[in-house]
Scaffold this active site. Structure first.
Site, PDB file in Angstrom:
ATOM      1  N   GLY B 189       0.822  -1.211   0.000  1.00 17.78           N
ATOM      2  CA  GLY B 189       0.000   0.000   0.000  1.00 17.78           C
ATOM      3  C   GLY B 189       0.849   1.250   0.000  1.00 17.78           C
ATOM      4  CE  LYS B 192      -2.678   9.611   6.575  1.00 20.69           C
ATOM      5  NZ  LYS B 192      -3.784   8.698   6.272  1.00 20.69           N
ATOM      6  CD  GLU B 211       6.906  -5.647  -2.065  1.00 17.53           C
ATOM      7  OE1 GLU B 211       6.809  -5.096  -3.179  1.00 17.53           O
ATOM      8  OE2 GLU B 211       7.899  -6.316  -1.729  1.00 17.53           O
ATOM      9  CB  CYS B 246       3.326  -0.026  -6.797  1.00 22.65           C
ATOM     10  SG  CYS B 246       3.502  -1.731  -7.359  1.00 22.65           S
TER      11      CYS B 246
END
Lengths: 478, 479
Positions: B189, B192, B211, B246
């Protein structure tokens, strides 16, 4: 505490300038450490004596000579460790290479412990340097002579612009932990380990935590008893008087064998340390009154009062506690709750030796677990059933001297490992690099997605990576 | 609800402690079952991905279904080797002794997956966890609800329910899960939430794999096959969940002189792929939800850059669609150059010399992937030497993640730890060092009382090499 921040900043500048990346720089630092260990051995031995009354033989064997070996092993292996590692890419039909390239993480923080204050500072530093990082070392304030010696010596032998020592206690450590590091390597206890990891979480800093636990020793009756007790005794009291993360914490043996084992241990202890062990020069003292009191409380626990079968003498003024054996302590005694980290060795008994596995597994996973036996089947069952950082059969502590074995804990005893190439790896990022040319185009890969393209891709993809990548990179040709 | 979560974890822990997950047969059976699930339920999986993301069927097949299956097949093929203890050197001892590294499961692990590849990013870590002999709880992302409830429904039909469970939910459930004690947490994810995950893990000293993402740059040199490069960039960006990936190209850096050609090539390719009205194309995922749609449109509506849009910019709020959009020469301090874009916007930054791109990349946090298009081998070497990122790919996009021999993971802000192939097995294993001796080989010099003579023996032997040290400890000279 701005100076800690300033030191971190300065290091970032030197690291950014690229000083630490070259093979030559790394070799020079490692050679500098060897030279320091050789030229300043006496200062080091004196500091260890001041901090721990550590016998010279132990200082030599466990700290100085191990550091030299560690450097030499790194010097020998470094060229290979730094080389990119080619990995399989035969699955592509076109010229392409796949590599794993090790790179330094950047600027790292090493926090070491008080019990092996020299080696636990330098051993991780060797890994950090070998991997091309800049580093700040924060030695333990509980070993102040070694801490200030390191602060004095490191700048004389190493590149001060990239390797710095920060001395101090809780305030300085807290200030350091607020900085952003590319890795934090901490050796110590679980309580502080949690604080370190929580601080690291704020910056997503990866950590290695080398902690401890209650390292059990299972003693079967099928052993060479004389050899076994010598190894247990030297592994316990010959390692900083039991103040070692992998020292035997407690023994488990059978009810029937316990009397023989206790006798053999008593005999061996007297041979090693004499009738008045408080007078022996061959045992470290307890590090400070804090720990002296902690250990005394374990002995003064009502639940164990009548369980002491050997030793128990103390000398508060000189911070000495004699090698002490306790037999059949109850499970809820204080001494069975936390890591002892001192010269007390409780022995608990079971009916059958295999019952010891359940006892060990009912506790948190220790850093080390030991078994003495000639019975291969028991050995296999032990390796299969008991989880610990590392296991050693028929000896104590030695496994940490094999640089081909990773040294580290699991669960409460820690995370990550080091020694040998594992140290290099601990401070490296393994960057995956795939390189292609411009040939090998598969139009089935590109929009607009048509049923025909789908059929081609499905026909190729029988669930194997080979087919998948062939489809993506260019077969069938257009 | 916290009690329910605790009960689930209790059950899974009991499942692990029963010892069933350790058997090779169990691990193999679970992975086979997952492979079967993927094969038998592909239709439902593709439908769920379409519901959650309007993901085109080819992408669902190529990037999720087929990759998840390959992951299973690779693990099945290699598992026998992975579980074997690894013998290591112990020749330094003169007596029979063996040293080996034994892989063991960590125990009970938590896998928290993401919404953009909700199927693959759940299955892939699970395969690693199970291969390594762990029990697993999966928390799929609530932002991909159709896939999440599909997992909750079909996974129990195929795998051992006492050791592999799905917990659905949002922040409250995730928080409750994070309060439990795990032997590893695998999170995919953003940075934060990753900090929250790691802080929760710290309470139990739980190791983590994170990751994450970042701004994956694409450096485009002038010395290339522009036609091929443009196609690969476009499919790597908009053909990967419409930029919501990502490792999707986040921004391009090229020379001022080459930029016009590059922009033209990209425009041509985009039109070829998605037609004149890309909002109508069926070959693009939509934006996952309003939250992200608004986040992305704010980037476009930023004052400094509205005149920098050179292609695209169209939106359809009702359908949650944003057209592939190119921006040229946005100011350095624009929001679009600050945070990870994760969408169909592609800013192009220009420099005088292509090497100037390195400093731009280094001024940002380390990304998960970095790309370079060039035929110039020297430039390629410089790039590999100077740029740090999770992984790098020269002359293509995204493919490196499908090579199971390469570790896939980030560094710095883009993450910690890695997986894929054997790296997945390792990520969920404890590597236990085991040294075994006999009772022979006793060295008196090792034992107290320490005499000067014993010291001399030890020193004489120990010239600083591990060999001598161990020989001294193990028994030479013999007594």
């Amino acid at each position: 505490m701005a100076k800690e921040g300033a030191k971190g900043e300065a290091l970032r500048g030197s690291y950014g300038a690229g000083r630490t990346r070259s093979y030559e720089w790394r070799v020079a630092q490692l050679k500098g450490i060897v030279k320091m260990a050789e030229e300043r051995e006496k200062d080091i031995v004196d500091a260890l004596y001041a901090d721990l009354a550590k016998p010279e033989t132990e200082s030599y064997l466990h700290e100085i000579s191990l550091i030299k070996s560690s450097c030499k092993f790194a010097l020998k292996g470094l060229k290979n460790w730094m080389k990119p590692e080619k990995v399989s890419s035969s699955i592509t039909t076109f010229p392409s290479t796949a590599l794993v390239v090790p790179e330094p993480l950047g600027v790292v923080l090493i926090m070491s412990a008080w019990n092996y204050p020299f080696i636990l500072s330098l051993d991780p530093l060797i890994g950090a340097i070998a991997a091309g990082n800049a580093a700040v070392l924060k030695p333990s304030e509980i070993a102040p002579a070694t801490s200030s010696l390191l602060a004095k010596l490191l700048p004389e032998y190493l590149d001060n612009s990239c390797i710095k020592v920060v001395e101090g206690a809780v305030p300085e450590t807290t200030a350091l932990l607020e900085q952003k590091w590319d890795k934090i390597f901490y050796t110590g206890n679980g309580k502080v380990g949690r604080i370190v990891m929580a601080a690291a979480a704020k910056h997503l800093t990866p950590v290695v935590l080398e902690l401890g636990g209650k390292s059990p020793v299972i003693v079967d009756c099928n052993v060479d008893l004389k050899v076994a007790v010598k190894r247990i005794a030297v592994g316990k009291w010959g390692c900083n008087n039991g103040q070692a993360c992998i020292a035997p914490d407690y023994i488990i043996t059978t009810k029937s064998f316990a009397p023989k084992l206790v006798d053999a241990l008593k005999f061996c202890l007297e041979k090693f340390y004499g009738k008045d062990p408080l007078e022996s020069k061959d045992i470290s003292r307890i590090v400070n009154s804090n720990h002296f009191n902690r250990l005394s409380n374990l002995l003064d626990d009502k639940l164990v009062a009548d369980k002491i079968v050997h030793g128990g003498q103390r000398d508060e003024k000189h911070l000495k506690i004699a090698p002490t054996l306790l037999l059949d302590v109850p499970d809820d005694a204080l001494i069975m709750k936390e890591e002892i980290f001192g010269p007390l060795l409780p022995i608990i008994t079971v009916d059958k030796v295999e019952e010891s596995f359940g006892i060990i597994n009912s506790r948190t996973k220790p850093l080390a677990a030991y078994l003495f036996t000639k019975n291969k089947k028991l050995e296999e069952a032990f390796v299969r059933s008991v989880s610990a950082g590392g296991l050693l059969i028929n000896d104590v502590a030695l496994h940490l001297a094999n640089p081909h074995l990773p040294f580290g804990g699991v669960q409460e005893s820690g995370t990550g490992s080091y020694h040998g190439k594992f140290s290099f790896d601990a401070f490296s990022h393994k960057k995956a690099v795939l390189s292609r040319g411009f040939g090998g185009e598969a139009s089935a890969r590109y929009p607009p997605y048509t049923p025909q393209k789908q059929k081609i891709l499905r026909g190729l993809l029988n669930g194997s990576f080979l087919a998948l990548i062939l489809a993506l990179i260019g077969w069938p040709r257009d | 609800m916290a009690a329910e979560v605790a009960a689930v974890v209790e059950e899974v822990r009991r499942g692990f402690e029963s010892g069933r997950t350790r058997a090779y047969e169990w691990r193999e059976a679970q992975i086979r079952a997952i492979a079967r699930m993927i094969a038998e339920r592909e239709g439902e999986i593709t439908t769920a991905l379409r519901d959650d993301l309007a993901k085109p069927e080819i992408e669902s097949y190529l990037h999720e279904v087929s990759m998840a299956k390959s992951s299973c097949m690779f693990a099945l093929k290699e598992l026998k080797n992975w579980v074997k203890p690894e013998k290591v050197k112990s020749s330094i001892t003169t007596y029979p002794s063996t040293a080996e590294i034994v892989s063991e499961p960590l125990g009970v692990v938590l896998v928290i997956s993401a919404w953009n590849y909700p199927f693959l990013l759940s299955i892939d870590p699970i395969v690693g966890a199970v291969a390594a002999g762990n029990a697993v709880v999966l928390k799929p992302s609530e932002l991909a609800p159709a896939t999440s409830s599909l997992f909750a429904k079909i996974l129990p039909e195929y795998v051992d329910n006492s050791c592999i469970k799905v917990v659905e939910g949002a922040v409250p459930e995730t928080t409750a899960l994070l309060e439990q004690e795990w032997d590893k947490i695998f999170y995919t994810g953003n940075g934060k939430v990753a900090r929250i995950v790691m802080a929760a893990a710290a309470k139990h000293l739980t190791p983590v794999v994170l990751e994450l993402g970042g701004k994956s740059p694409v450096v485009v040199d002038s010395n290339i096959d522009l036609d091929v490069a443009a196609k690969r960039i476009v499919v790597g960006k908009w053909g990967c969940n419409n930029g919501q990936a990502c490792i999707a190209p986040d921004y391009i850096v090229t020379t001022k002189s080459f930029a016009p050609q590059l922009v033209d090539a990209l425009k041509t390719t985009l039109e070829k792929f998605y037609g004149k009205d890309p909002l109508a194309s069926k070959d693009l995922s939509r934006i996952v939800n309003f939250n992200h749609f608004n986040r992305l449109t704010s980037l476009l509506d930023d004052e400094g850059i509205s005149d920098k849009i050179v292609y695209g910019g169209q939106r359809d709020e009702k359908g949650l669609k944003i057209a592939p959009t190119l921006l040229l020469n946005v100011p350095n301090d624009s929001p679009i150059l600050k945070d990870e874009i994760f969408g169909p916007l592609l800013p192009i930054v220009t420099v005088d010399e292509v090497e100037d791109s390195f400093n731009i990349i280094k001024s940002k946090t380390k990304p998960l992937a970095a790309y370079l298009f060039t035929k110039n081998k020297k430039l390629e070497e410089e790039f590999v030497k100077n740029i740090s990122s999770g992984g790098m790919l020269i002359n293509d996009i995204a493919l490196h993640l499908s090579n199971p021999y390469l570790p896939f993971g980030g560094v710095g802000e883009s993450g910690t730890g890695s997986y894929h192939g054997k790296f997945s097995f390792d990520a969920f294993s404890h590597k236990k060092a085991v040294l075994s001796r006999g009772f022979g080989g006793e060295a008196r010099a090792r034992y107290p009382p320490y005499t000067p003579q014993k010291q001399r023996i030890l020193r004489g032997l120990i010239d600083g090499s591990i060999i001598s040290l161990l020989l001294a400890l193990f028994g030479f000279p013999r007594d």
